[in-house]
Design a protein around this motif. Sequence first.
Motif, mmCIF file in Angstrom:
data_model
loop_
_atom_site.group_PDB
_atom_site.id
_atom_site.type_symbol
_atom_site.label_atom_id
_atom_site.label_comp_id
_atom_site.label_asym_id
_atom_site.label_seq_id
_atom_site.Cartn_x
_atom_site.Cartn_y
_atom_site.Cartn_z
ATOM 1 N N MET A 105 0.845 -1.196 0.000
ATOM 2 C CA MET A 105 0.000 0.000 0.000
ATOM 3 C C MET A 105 0.887 1.255 0.000
ATOM 4 S SD MET A 105 -1.388 0.361 3.939
ATOM 5 C CE MET A 105 -1.596 -1.405 4.239
ATOM 6 N N LYS A 106 0.258 2.350 -0.397
ATOM 7 C CA LYS A 106 0.997 3.602 -0.439
ATOM 8 C C LYS A 106 0.578 4.422 0.785
ATOM 9 C CE LYS A 106 2.008 6.985 -4.063
ATOM 10 N NZ LYS A 106 1.520 7.472 -5.358
ATOM 11 N N VAL A 107 1.535 4.785 1.617
ATOM 12 C CA VAL A 107 1.227 5.549 2.820
ATOM 13 C C VAL A 107 1.981 6.869 2.766
ATOM 14 C CG1 VAL A 107 1.212 5.574 5.342
ATOM 15 C CG2 VAL A 107 0.933 3.408 4.129
ATOM 16 N N ASN A 115 -7.876 5.897 0.407
ATOM 17 C CA ASN A 115 -8.304 6.322 -0.932
ATOM 18 C C ASN A 115 -9.161 7.588 -0.857
ATOM 19 O OD1 ASN A 115 -6.926 4.226 -2.138
ATOM 20 N ND2 ASN A 115 -8.673 2.842 -2.097
ATOM 21 N N GLY A 116 -8.714 8.517 -0.021
ATOM 22 C CA GLY A 116 -9.359 9.822 0.071
ATOM 23 C C GLY A 116 -10.569 9.900 0.977
ATOM 24 N N LYS A 117 -11.028 8.765 1.508
ATOM 25 C CA LYS A 117 -12.196 8.791 2.402
ATOM 26 C C LYS A 117 -11.757 8.558 3.840
ATOM 27 C CE LYS A 117 -15.980 7.659 -0.622
ATOM 28 N NZ LYS A 117 -15.835 8.928 -1.318
ATOM 29 N N GLU A 140 -4.328 3.756 -1.074
ATOM 30 C CA GLU A 140 -3.545 4.927 -0.682
ATOM 31 C C GLU A 140 -4.033 5.408 0.662
ATOM 32 O OE1 GLU A 140 -2.517 8.411 -2.931
ATOM 33 O OE2 GLU A 140 -2.775 7.235 -4.770
ATOM 34 N N ILE A 141 -3.121 5.471 1.619
ATOM 35 C CA ILE A 141 -3.460 5.898 2.971
ATOM 36 C C ILE A 141 -2.777 7.234 3.268
ATOM 37 C CG2 ILE A 141 -3.300 5.283 5.432
ATOM 38 C CD1 ILE A 141 -4.879 3.218 3.894
ATOM 39 N N THR A 142 -3.520 8.106 3.907
ATOM 40 C CA THR A 142 -2.908 9.343 4.391
ATOM 41 C C THR A 142 -3.133 9.432 5.885
ATOM 42 O OG1 THR A 142 -3.461 10.413 2.301
ATOM 43 C CG2 THR A 142 -2.769 11.848 4.102
#
Length: 149
Positions: free
Chosen positions: A1-3, A48-50, A66-68
Amino acid sequence: MKVNGIWYEREVEPRQLLVHFLRDELGLTGTKIGCDTSTCGACTVLLNGKSVKSCTVLTVQADGAEITTIEGLDAKELKESFKENFALQCGYCTPGMIVQAHYFLKEHPHPSEEEIREGIHGNICRCTGYQNIIKAIKQVAGGEGHVHG
Ligand code: FES
Ligand code: FES
């Protein structure tokens, strides 16, 4: 995953929760654990933006996502506003609160006070009484800043 913009590949236990992966494997301890039962919102991240409560997501469910986290969140204005408005005391709820507020403002750029209260209702703060948190969010949203108790 992308963090926070970096790709990670790891073998994980099928039952591992995303919040544990972020904190224990990646050292992103800005994401907090308050309850582990999807009640408090301290573990909120963007998937994913949510906005999601990362204690309710299995790491494997975030495969390829994608995790932020608070560390990678582009929310300078909100962070400053929380500071200016004394919207934190112990600070434990703050990372999750800011991630949620950021997501909420993206979805509702001109919210009323009621909408802000509704927007963060899944995030619990045991210290501030919420008033200054609402004020901080309202300031970023361009509201007039007057908040009813
Ligand atoms: S730790 Fe996830 S909601 Fe409380
Ligand atoms: S500032 Fe302490 S829980 Fe919110």
